[in-house]
Design an enzyme around this catalytic site. Structure first.
Site, PDB file in Angstrom:
ATOM      1  N   ASP A  81       3.164  -8.004   8.796  1.00 17.37           N
ATOM      2  CA  ASP A  81       3.033  -8.418   7.386  1.00 17.37           C
ATOM      3  C   ASP A  81       3.965  -9.594   7.110  1.00 17.37           C
ATOM      4  O   ASP A  81       5.023  -9.709   7.728  1.00 17.37           O
ATOM      5  CB  ASP A  81       3.376  -7.252   6.442  1.00 17.37           C
TER       6      ASP A  81
ATOM      7  N   VAL B 239       0.199 -14.778   9.034  1.00 15.55           N
ATOM      8  CA  VAL B 239      -0.996 -14.923   9.876  1.00 15.55           C
ATOM      9  C   VAL B 239      -1.543 -16.344   9.883  1.00 15.55           C
ATOM     10  O   VAL B 239      -2.353 -16.696  10.743  1.00 15.55           O
ATOM     11  CB  VAL B 239      -2.123 -13.932   9.477  1.00 15.55           C
TER      12      VAL B 239
ATOM     13  N   ASN C  39      -6.698  -7.768   8.839  1.00 17.97           N
ATOM     14  CA  ASN C  39      -6.831  -7.231   7.481  1.00 17.97           C
ATOM     15  C   ASN C  39      -6.119  -8.068   6.421  1.00 17.97           C
ATOM     16  O   ASN C  39      -6.519  -8.039   5.256  1.00 17.97           O
ATOM     17  CB  ASN C  39      -6.293  -5.787   7.484  1.00 17.97           C
TER      18      ASN C  39
ATOM     19  N   SER D 177     -15.493  -8.824   2.795  1.00 20.18           N
ATOM     20  CA  SER D 177     -15.512  -8.310   1.418  1.00 20.18           C
ATOM     21  C   SER D 177     -16.949  -8.411   0.929  1.00 20.18           C
ATOM     22  O   SER D 177     -17.715  -9.255   1.428  1.00 20.18           O
ATOM     23  CB  SER D 177     -14.608  -9.168   0.529  1.00 20.18           C
TER      24      SER D 177
ATOM     25  N   TYR E 257     -12.290 -17.269  -2.763  1.00 22.41           N
ATOM     26  CA  TYR E 257     -12.297 -15.967  -2.072  1.00 22.41           C
ATOM     27  C   TYR E 257     -13.693 -15.673  -1.509  1.00 22.41           C
ATOM     28  O   TYR E 257     -13.827 -15.272  -0.350  1.00 22.41           O
ATOM     29  CB  TYR E 257     -11.843 -14.882  -3.046  1.00 22.41           C
TER      30      TYR E 257
ATOM     31  N   LYS F 154     -14.304 -15.345   2.487  1.00 22.13           N
ATOM     32  CA  LYS F 154     -14.817 -14.098   3.078  1.00 22.13           C
ATOM     33  C   LYS F 154     -16.191 -14.326   3.706  1.00 22.13           C
ATOM     34  O   LYS F 154     -16.542 -13.687   4.690  1.00 22.13           O
ATOM     35  CB  LYS F 154     -14.855 -12.991   2.022  1.00 22.13           C
TER      36      LYS F 154
ATOM     37  N   THR G  68     -14.802  -2.920  -4.315  1.00 24.55           N
ATOM     38  CA  THR G  68     -13.480  -2.894  -4.944  1.00 24.55           C
ATOM     39  C   THR G  68     -12.704  -1.635  -4.588  1.00 24.55           C
ATOM     40  O   THR G  68     -13.196  -0.523  -4.736  1.00 24.55           O
ATOM     41  CB  THR G  68     -13.605  -2.996  -6.472  1.00 24.55           C
ATOM     42  N   VAL G  69     -11.500  -1.867  -4.091  1.00 26.14           N
ATOM     43  CA  VAL G  69     -10.562  -0.806  -3.739  1.00 26.14           C
ATOM     44  C   VAL G  69      -9.336  -1.022  -4.621  1.00 26.14           C
ATOM     45  O   VAL G  69      -8.841  -2.156  -4.706  1.00 26.14           O
ATOM     46  CB  VAL G  69     -10.171  -0.898  -2.246  1.00 26.14           C
TER      47      VAL G  69
ATOM     48  N   TYR H 272     -20.749   0.348  -9.687  1.00 24.35           N
ATOM     49  CA  TYR H 272     -20.814   1.101  -8.434  1.00 24.35           C
ATOM     50  C   TYR H 272     -21.680   2.353  -8.574  1.00 24.35           C
ATOM     51  O   TYR H 272     -21.278   3.322  -9.225  1.00 24.35           O
ATOM     52  CB  TYR H 272     -19.385   1.472  -7.976  1.00 24.35           C
TER      53      TYR H 272
HETATM   54  N1  LIG Z   1      -8.729  -4.233  -2.527  1.00 26.55           N
HETATM   55  C1  LIG Z   1      -9.990  -4.591  -2.567  1.00 26.55           C
HETATM   56  O1  LIG Z   1     -10.722  -4.326  -3.532  1.00 26.55           O
HETATM   57  C2  LIG Z   1     -10.604  -5.331  -1.420  1.00 26.55           C
HETATM   58  C3  LIG Z   1     -12.002  -5.486  -1.390  1.00 26.55           C
HETATM   59  C4  LIG Z   1     -12.572  -6.186  -0.350  1.00 26.55           C
HETATM   60  C5  LIG Z   1     -11.781  -6.728   0.647  1.00 26.55           C
HETATM   61  N2  LIG Z   1     -10.434  -6.564   0.581  1.00 26.55           N
HETATM   62  C6  LIG Z   1      -9.642  -7.174   1.651  1.00 26.55           C
HETATM   63  O2  LIG Z   1      -8.888  -6.171   2.285  1.00 26.55           O
HETATM   64  C7  LIG Z   1      -7.684  -6.741   2.803  1.00 26.55           C
HETATM   65  C8  LIG Z   1      -6.487  -5.936   2.342  1.00 26.55           C
HETATM   66  O3  LIG Z   1      -6.469  -5.937   0.943  1.00 26.55           O
HETATM   67  P1  LIG Z   1      -5.574  -4.938   0.074  1.00 26.55           P
HETATM   68  O4  LIG Z   1      -6.366  -4.686  -1.145  1.00 26.55           O
HETATM   69  O5  LIG Z   1      -5.097  -3.814   0.907  1.00 26.55           O
HETATM   70  O6  LIG Z   1      -4.386  -5.940  -0.323  1.00 26.55           O
HETATM   71  P2  LIG Z   1      -2.822  -5.736  -0.572  1.00 26.55           P
HETATM   72  O7  LIG Z   1      -2.426  -6.887  -1.414  1.00 26.55           O
HETATM   73  O8  LIG Z   1      -2.522  -4.345  -1.025  1.00 26.55           O
HETATM   74  O9  LIG Z   1      -2.230  -5.921   0.887  1.00 26.55           O
HETATM   75  C9  LIG Z   1      -2.328  -7.159   1.554  1.00 26.55           C
HETATM   76  C10 LIG Z   1      -1.133  -7.306   2.477  1.00 26.55           C
HETATM   77  O10 LIG Z   1      -1.310  -8.531   3.189  1.00 26.55           O
HETATM   78  C11 LIG Z   1      -0.046  -9.169   3.266  1.00 26.55           C
HETATM   79  N3  LIG Z   1      -0.218 -10.602   3.447  1.00 26.55           N
HETATM   80  C12 LIG Z   1      -0.625 -11.514   2.520  1.00 26.55           C
HETATM   81  N4  LIG Z   1      -0.629 -12.738   3.057  1.00 26.55           N
HETATM   82  C13 LIG Z   1      -0.216 -12.616   4.338  1.00 26.55           C
HETATM   83  C14 LIG Z   1       0.008 -13.529   5.378  1.00 26.55           C
HETATM   84  N5  LIG Z   1      -0.181 -14.851   5.209  1.00 26.55           N
HETATM   85  N6  LIG Z   1       0.428 -13.059   6.583  1.00 26.55           N
HETATM   86  C15 LIG Z   1       0.648 -11.735   6.760  1.00 26.55           C
HETATM   87  N7  LIG Z   1       0.465 -10.814   5.792  1.00 26.55           N
HETATM   88  C16 LIG Z   1       0.040 -11.254   4.595  1.00 26.55           C
HETATM   89  C17 LIG Z   1       0.634  -8.848   1.948  1.00 26.55           C
HETATM   90  O11 LIG Z   1       2.050  -9.010   2.035  1.00 26.55           O
HETATM   91  C18 LIG Z   1       0.201  -7.406   1.725  1.00 26.55           C
HETATM   92  O12 LIG Z   1       1.149  -6.496   2.268  1.00 26.55           O
HETATM   93  C19 LIG Z   1      -7.696  -8.200   2.348  1.00 26.55           C
HETATM   94  O13 LIG Z   1      -8.222  -9.016   3.374  1.00 26.55           O
HETATM   95  C20 LIG Z   1      -8.633  -8.187   1.166  1.00 26.55           C
HETATM   96  O14 LIG Z   1      -9.204  -9.439   0.926  1.00 26.55           O
HETATM   97  C21 LIG Z   1      -9.823  -5.881  -0.426  1.00 26.55           C
END
Ligand SMILES: NC(=O)c1ccc[n+]([C@@H]2O[C@H](COP(=O)([O-])OP(=O)(O)OC[C@H]3O[C@@H](n4cnc5c(N)ncnc54)[C@H](O)[C@@H]3O)[C@@H](O)[C@H]2O)c1
Length: 256
Positions: free
Chosen positions: A38, A65, A91, A142, A155, A159, A187-188, A216
């Site tokens: 992270d 990343v 992720n 996503s 976004y 994606k 959406t999560v 949903y």
């Molecule tokens: N939450 C949703 O509704 C949802 C829906 C579809 C897709 N997603 C995707 O799921 C993944 C995780 O999302 P989440 O909701 O758990 O998010 P989150 O914000 O809870 O967690 C994301 C993590 O990624 C880390 N991060 C951000 N930029 C970074 C970088 N450059 N290098 C390393 N780490 C980095 C952050 O510090 C954080 O800990 C993402 O790719 C997001 O786009 C989420």
């Protein structure tokens, strides 16, 4: 009882929060040694503490990343400390703001750098160790990569790139015995989505949640654990005939 990932090593990006943290805990409970990667090193340490408290094995690695040198060092440390690499879960992700009429260029670049370029950089660094005994890559897409989400232009585009890259990687890496699939979650409720949900409710989170849930058919939003279980399926041998698959986990949102 045997775990689904016994003896495997998994590298999970963005594992300091949300879906990535849930995946780190689940993969470790299923026997994997996990590299918790992270940008936020403290958050990664917190995830490791949770995994260790549950009897699992994990190391925290602070890395961006979107920076090749960071990613290459993190993969090298994983191989050295955990003994190889079997699963890469790309992720880590960030959201964006606005339509093409009003989005900021810097926001577009950040969104592509983390979501799309980060997936490329981590995959490139992981291919040599994944090729040693065959492996799996899971890319986090996503529903926004499949259908339009209002005012989320960068976004949606980033994606969409992850979805296309998944198919490209699947055919290029099959000869190396690496399977590549994507998850497209709906959406999560995680820290990432809170601002969007709040905005949708004109500042009222509960109202934003209610408006979103209405989209949903299944009647609720996803949980990080539900997405982590899809990732576990794609990481392990239960999905042995899947590569290049785009798995929607969205409670029927895109089926309408
Ligand atoms: N939450 C949703 O509704 C949802 C829906 C579809 C897709 N997603 C995707 O799921 C993944 C995780 O999302 P989440 O909701 O758990 O998010 P989150 O914000 O809870 O967690 C994301 C993590 O990624 C880390 N991060 C951000 N930029 C970074 C970088 N450059 N290098 C390393 N780490 C980095 C952050 O510090 C954080 O800990 C993402 O790719 C997001 O786009 C989420």
């Amino acid at each position: 009882m045997a775990g689904k990932l016994d003896g495997r090593v998994a590298f999970i990006t963005g594992a300091g929060s949300g879906i990535g943290r849930a995946a780190a805990e689940l993969f470790a409970a299923e026997g994997a040694a996990v590299a918790v990667v992270d940008l936020n090193g403290e958050a990664a340490e917190e995830t490791v503490a949770k995994v260790v408290a549950e009897g699992g094995r994990a190391v925290a690695l602070a890395a961006n990343v979107a920076v090749a040198a960071d990613v290459e060092a993190a993969v090298a440390r994983t191989v050295e400390e955990l003994g190889g690499l079997d699963v890469l879960y790309n992720n880590a992700g960030v959201d964006s703001r606005g339509s093409v009429a009003d989005a900021e260029e810097a926001d577009w670049d950040r969104c592509f750098n983390v979501n799309a370029k980060g997936t490329f950089l981590c995959s490139r660094a992981a291919v040599p160790p994944l090729s040693v005994r065959g492996g799996t890559i899971i890319n986090q897409g996503s529903v926004a990569g499949l259908v339009a989400v209002p005012n989320f232009a960068a976004y949606c585009a980033a994606k969409g790139a992850v979805v296309a890259l998944t198919r490209s990687m699947a055919i290029d890496l099959a000869p190396r015995r690496i399977r590549v699939n994507a998850i497209c979650p709906g959406t999560v409720f995680t820290p990432l989505m809170e601002p969007m949900l709040r905005a949708r409710g004109d500042g009222d989170l509960e109202a934003g949640l209610a408006k979103t849930v209405a989209k949903y058919p299944i009647g609720h939003l996803g949980s990080p654990e539900e997405i982590a279980r899809v990732a576990l399926f794609l990481a392990g041998d239960d999905s042995s005939f899947l590569t290049g698959s785009i798995v929607t986990a969205d409670g029927g949102m895109t089926a309408q």
